[in-house]
Every structure is written in C-alpha cells, then in structure tokens.
Design an enzyme around this catalytic site. Structure first.
Site, PDB file in Angstrom:
ATOM      1  CD  GLU A 187      24.578  22.809 -17.014  1.00  0.00           C
ATOM      2  OE1 GLU A 187      25.705  22.694 -17.505  1.00  0.00           O
ATOM      3  OE2 GLU A 187      24.283  23.697 -16.187  1.00  0.00           O
ATOM      4  CB  ILE A 188      21.469  16.837 -13.064  1.00  0.00           C
ATOM      5  CG1 ILE A 188      22.540  15.975 -13.729  1.00  0.00           C
ATOM      6  CG2 ILE A 188      20.084  16.532 -13.618  1.00  0.00           C
ATOM      7  CD1 ILE A 188      22.368  14.491 -13.486  1.00  0.00           C
TER       8      ILE A 188
END
EC number: 5.1.3.24
Length: 388
Positions: A242-243
């Site tokens: 995830e970012i």
C-alpha cells in the site's frame, strides 16, 4: 489454500527450507497450523519456524522443520496485547516483535498502533518487554535480520494519524450520525499518499545496545504490507504494498544495505494481467526465492483504485470491492512474468523459501477467513505447480 481434511505431503525429497539458513529436512507430512492465522507474524531460528499473533491473538507456535511429524507446538503466549501487523525478525538466536496494532486493553474503545517492542527467547520459552519504544509506528512494516546482528525495518503506519482517526471513528454512532461519519471517513481516506506520513526511514534496531538508528531515507513513497524477499546478504526486494489505505503500487524496489546505509534501486513493476486489466499492485502478498527467481503470490487489492487515483479521486477504493488475488508472478532479476495461479485468492499469511518453490502458510481468503493450510508453490523456471 486448499481446505483439506487429509494430511498433506510435500514430495520434495531431502532438501533445505531456507528462511535465513539452509537446514536439511526429509520429506514429511506437513501439519496444518493449529488455528488459522492471518495478519500475524513469523520468524525462523535454525530449524525452528515460529508463527503467531494476528488472528491467533496472543498464541505463538513452533514447528521443527527437521521433524514436522511432531506438529506445531504451542509456545509461551505473547505477553503484550493481542497484536495485528507486527514487524517480526530473528537476531542473535531470539525473536523480536515491534509495534503492530490492536486494543491496549480489552475494554478500549478503539485500536491504536503500539510503540512497544518484545523479545522471545526460545531457550527459556519466554517473552520479555524491551525497555525501548519504536521511534515511529511500525504496524504494517517489514523487519529483517542483518548479518551484523541488527534488524532493519521498512515502512509502517503513522501512529499519531492512525490513532486519532480510529478514536474519532469510534466516537461517532454511524447509524445516528451518518453524515458526520461519512464526512470523517471521506476526509481521512481522501488524502494524498504523502499526507499519511508513513515511515520513510529505513530504521535499524540494535539488540546488543538496545538502541535505534537509521540507514537513510526511502526515496520512494513509503509503503506498508509489501511482499519481501531476501536476495542475498544485505540485499532485499520489496514488492508492491500500500502507498495509502486502499491504494497499492505495482512498483518493486531492490534495497542493498552497504557501509551503514540503504541504497535503493527501482526494478521492473509487476506486469499487467492482460491488456484490459491494468496492474493494481497488491498488499499482503507472499514472496520468496524459488531457485534463481523470486515468486510473488496472492495479496489483496481494489480493482479500479489505480484509475480513480489517476483521475484525482484519492479516496481511491470508495465503493470498490476488495479482491483477494490468486495471481503468481516470477521475477528473474530483470523482468516479471505471470507464472500461474494459487488454488484460491489469499493474502496476509506467511511465506518461506523452500526447495524448488515457495512455502505458503496461513493467510486470509476471500471470505475473510483465517486459513490453517500449508502448501508448496513449486517453480522450475518455466511451470508452476502446487504440492499439498
């Protein structure tokens, strides 16, 4: 993973299951985990594999990889609060668990990210709380032991923002105040990735001195729940993750730790699945070396989130269904290719290098169920098969 009642046999002859060492073990019937485990933590010391926490609560289990017929053995319970997403690694013959998230007390109104650290000593079968605090929140981070006895840690959620958001959410009755609830969620989920202030330093913990340091900044957007494979001494491949909540990245990065610093190099992105389905990236995927290649399998994402983000809709997964992926990719050091499929979509389990493939342990299926099964993804460089 297959839901099998019968015992499973990994027909791999006499070989080495290598997480960090090359212990030899004979082909045996591999026992299921005693309970399904997702969002947990795992580490290995010598021939002993350790898995627990997450959906298993404070349970902790060990398996002798040289004698798996003994089954998973219950070890001393974790002494901290039940913890999801802790960063765990082995160093100096002990296991270290950092951060994670959960309720500090059973009656707490909302979870928090912990800033605590614990050590497990297999010799005494006991846990101790370390007299230290993590410099930042490390839930969702990846930890790995280094040759010099220290532990490097990549990524991690921001404790201040995470704690405040969950406290605010917990204080609103969404049935009585639906508009206030929606506004709060929209405000938090609609931020750009940089606004979440995830850990962008490669932190290093030294058990000998019980102190913290940094190996330098991550030049890319920091991410959480990436897949990670050890490529060699001091070399690690971080894949996807995830970012920001709900938005993954297809990027992969090679990190080389040399002379007290982390050196980053972008490698090829995970490939598109087809001309009509772009690569969303995945979080919580399984990864490890299989011969000369790296396998990355499973993980979870939201189909359409990349397109939403590209259009400036930063609550990128709003209204999208979560997808547990069954895709398996192989990386030869230069390029990725689609290698095959898992038996089912899976994410948030443990994976360990094994002779000829990748050993997949536990995880979460599309129904959110924590799985107990173990199987081998066998890879010869050309074809993928499943041994169970």
């Amino acid at each position: 993973m297959f839901s099998l009642i019968r015992a499973k046999r990994l027909a791999i002859g006499i070989a080495a299951l290598a997480w960090s060492t090359g212990a030899v073990m004979a082909s045996e019937h591999w026992p299921d985990l005693p309970v399904g485990i997702k969002n947990g933590a795992a580490a290995r010391i010598g021939n002993m594999a350790y898995v627990g926490l997450g959906s298993a609560g404070t349970d902790f289990y060990a398996l002798d990889l040289n004698n798996p017929s003994k089954g998973w053995v219950k070890r001393a319970n974790f002494i901290g609060p039940a913890t999801n997403g802790a960063a765990m690694a082995a160093a100096g013959g002990k296991i270290f668990a950092f951060s994670g998230n959960g309720k500090a007390t059973p009656d707490a109104k909302s979870p928090i990210i912990f800033d605590t650290a614990y050590v497990y000593d297999p010799g005494s079968d006991g846990w101790s709380k370390l007299d230290t605090q993590t410099p930042v929140g490390l839930s969702g981070a990846k930890a790995v032991g280094l040759a010099d006895g220290r532990i490097a840690i990549f990524g991690g959620y921001n404790k201040e923002l995470f704690d405040k958001y969950l406290a605010d959410v917990g204080a609103i009755d969404k049935d009585k105040e639906p508009e206030a609830y929606r506004n709060l969620v929209d405000s938090y989920m609609g931020m750009k990735p940089e606004a979440y202030r995830w850990n962008d330093e490669v932190l290093v913990y030294d058990p000998a001195g019980n102190n913290w340091g940094s190996l330098g900044a991550n030049p890319f957007l920091p991410n959480c729940d990436p897949a990670m494979a050890t490529m060699g001494e001091g070399d690690f491949l971080l894949v996807s993750g995830e970012i920001k909540p709900g938005l993954r990245t297809p990027e992969a990065k090679l990190v080389k730790i040399r002379d007290g610093a982390a050196h980053w190099q972008k490698v090829s992105d995970l490939p598109p699945l087809s001309g009509s389905e772009p690569q969303e990236g995945v979080a919580g995927a399984y990864a490890g070396k299989a011969g000369d290649d790296v396998l990355v399998a499973g993980g979870a994402n939201f189909k359409g989130a990349q397109a939403n983000a590209a259009a400036g809709k930063w609550f990128a997964h709003d209204g999208l269904a979560k997808s547990w992926r069954d895709d398996v990719y192989a990386f030869d050091g230069k390029d990725w290719k689609v290698a095959g499929k898992l038996p089912r979509g899976l994410a948030y389990g443990a994976a360990f290098d094994a002779p000829g493939g990748l050993l997949v342990v536990g995880g979460e299926d599309r129904d959110g169920k924590a799985r107990k099964e173990v199987f081998l993804l066998k890879w010869d460089g050309k074809a993928l098969s499943v041994e169970n």
